[in-house]
Motif scaffolding. Structure first.
Motif: not given
Length: 178
Positions: A14, A3-5, A11-12, A7-9
């Motif tokens: 976007c 889930d954290t990975g 965000a990057i 979200r980071w993907f």
């Protein structure tokens, strides 16, 4: 962890997308159109400098003949004169950065002969009074320096050399003698 990975993907992804969109939208406003400004007009001795695919970055239509003439407030208004064939032609005054300031075409002027003063408004009025020419077409511009681009359609003429001869006889000189 996934889930954290994820979200980071996202965000990057976007941020990269927004950066790309911003660059694409802002780039044309930040760059200059210098297609005709690199043409060498020195040594033309009152004639227009012919423009073709060998001396410009512009993608020119081969059916048109193109030429440019510089104008500068230091030398006063510029006078463009000559006789043009009966086919379509146009004149565009452009700033040094490639912005089109004013345009005229065959339909805008009386007849096929060109007699046009190009420059700032106050300088145009002074030149008309000094030379005693009241009934001349003018192209009043908001800049001190730039160039005039003349285009002549020669694609359907029986004798393209006639069009080239007429085009080569156009004169571009300071309106006021030195």
């Amino acid at each position: 962890m996934i889930d954290t990975g994820l979200r980071w993907f996202a965000a990057i992804f976007c941020i990269a997308g927004l950066t790309h969109i911003g660059a694409v939208l802002l780039a044309p406003g930040q760059s200059r159109d210098l297609a005709f400004t690199g043409v060498d007009t020195s040594g033309t001795d009152g004639r227009l400098a012919r423009v073709d695919n060998s001396n410009t970055a512009a993608d020119l239509d081969p059916a048109f003949l193109n030429a440019v003439c510089r104008f500068d407030s230091d030398s006063g208004p510029m006078r463009l004169t000559g006789a043009m064939p009966a086919s379509y032609w146009s004149i565009a005054a452009m700033a040094d950065d490639g912005r089109i300031l004013s345009t005229l075409s065959r339909e805008d002027l009386r007849g096929s002969d060109i007699d046009l003063l190009v420059g700032r408004t106050a300088a145009l009025d002074a030149a008309r009074q000094a030379a005693g020419i009241d009934s001349i077409e003018t192209m009043s511009l908001p800049v001190d320096t730039g160039f005039v681009l003349v285009r002549l359609f020669a694609g359907d003429l029986d004798d393209r050399s006639r069009a080239e001869e007429a085009f080569d006889r156009l004169q571009c000189r300071p309106a006021l003698p030195d």
